[in-house]
Scaffold this motif. Structure first.
Motif, short mmCIF file in Angstrom:
data_model
loop_
_atom_site.label_atom_id
_atom_site.label_comp_id
_atom_site.label_asym_id
_atom_site.label_seq_id
_atom_site.Cartn_x
_atom_site.Cartn_y
_atom_site.Cartn_z
N ILE A 119 -59.81 34.55 105.52
CA ILE A 119 -59.65 34.36 104.35
C ILE A 119 -60.85 33.67 103.56
N PHE A 159 -51.75 35.19 109.64
CA PHE A 159 -50.64 35.49 108.38
C PHE A 159 -48.71 36.51 109.27
N VAL A 202 -50.02 34.62 97.76
CA VAL A 202 -50.24 34.91 99.17
C VAL A 202 -49.80 33.14 98.91
N LEU A 210 -58.53 33.85 96.37
CA LEU A 210 -59.40 33.82 97.25
C LEU A 210 -60.51 35.08 97.10
N GLN A 217 -62.41 36.45 99.44
CA GLN A 217 -62.00 37.56 99.82
C GLN A 217 -60.62 37.62 101.29
N LEU A 218 -59.75 38.38 101.51
CA LEU A 218 -58.53 38.55 101.90
C LEU A 218 -59.16 39.72 102.96
N ALA A 246 -53.27 33.80 94.77
CA ALA A 246 -52.67 32.28 95.69
C ALA A 246 -52.09 31.39 95.23
N LEU A 295 -48.43 36.58 103.35
CA LEU A 295 -49.10 37.10 102.89
C LEU A 295 -48.16 37.57 101.86
N ALA A 334 -51.47 40.24 97.45
CA ALA A 334 -52.49 40.87 97.72
C ALA A 334 -51.10 42.37 98.04
#
Length: 172
Positions: A70, A77, A86, A120, A122-123, A135, A148, A152
């Protein structure tokens, strides 16, 4: 009466051999136990024309757990199709530098609690990279495991067969 030096050295070597054997057995079984809990500590990806796939093995309890990232930081996860978003434990969210946004009431297996919205940037799971993922920061969530959820997973195709889960990100 004292023992001859050769016999004493032999006993010392025998004790050292047993200690080394016990140490190696402990290491082997510790690593085996970790692989059983998280068989996806190293996630590999396959690239095809217009897609990226990640295949995950279920752990000893039948859950799909995997290491990922993350915002560039490593996390653990647990895939949870029953979670709308998330969900990140509050202590971990602090370590990740996530901001607590608007409060929201959550219904969990342990009852109702208050959480906080966040985003987030980036995941990442293997080479699958999702951006701007909705999230929740969850104060009552123990441990370091990130749920997760569908915020997502809905961006991916997923198929479960015989203890494995295939996740596919279409790039088109």
């Amino acid at each position: 009466m004292s023992q001859p030096p050769g016999k004493r050295a032999g006993r010392i070597l025998l004790i050292l051999a047993w200690a080394a054997g016990l140490f190696l057995a402990t290491r082997f079984f510790g690593e085996w136990e970790q692989r059983q809990a998280n068989p996806n500590a190293v996630v590999t990806s396959q690239h095809g024309e217009g897609y990226i796939e990640v295949q995950l093995a279920g752990n000893g309890q039948g859950h799909f757990v995997a290491d990922g990232r993350i915002n560039g930081q490593t996390v653990h996860f647990l895939l949870d199709t029953g979670a709308t978003d998330v969900a990140i434990p509050e202590a971990l969210a602090g370590k990740l530098g996530l901001e607590r946004g608007a409060p929201v009431m959550l219904s969990t297996a342990n009852g109702r609690t208050q959480g906080y919205r966040t985003r987030l940037d980036q995941l990442q799971l293997g080479d699958i990279l999702l951006r701007n993922v909705r999230a929740l920061v969850v104060p009552g969530l123990d441990g370091e495991q990130v749920l997760l959820g569908m915020s997502a997973l809905k961006q991916l195709e997923f198929t479960q067969r015989g203890g494995t889960l295939l996740l596919r990100q279409n790039l088109k």
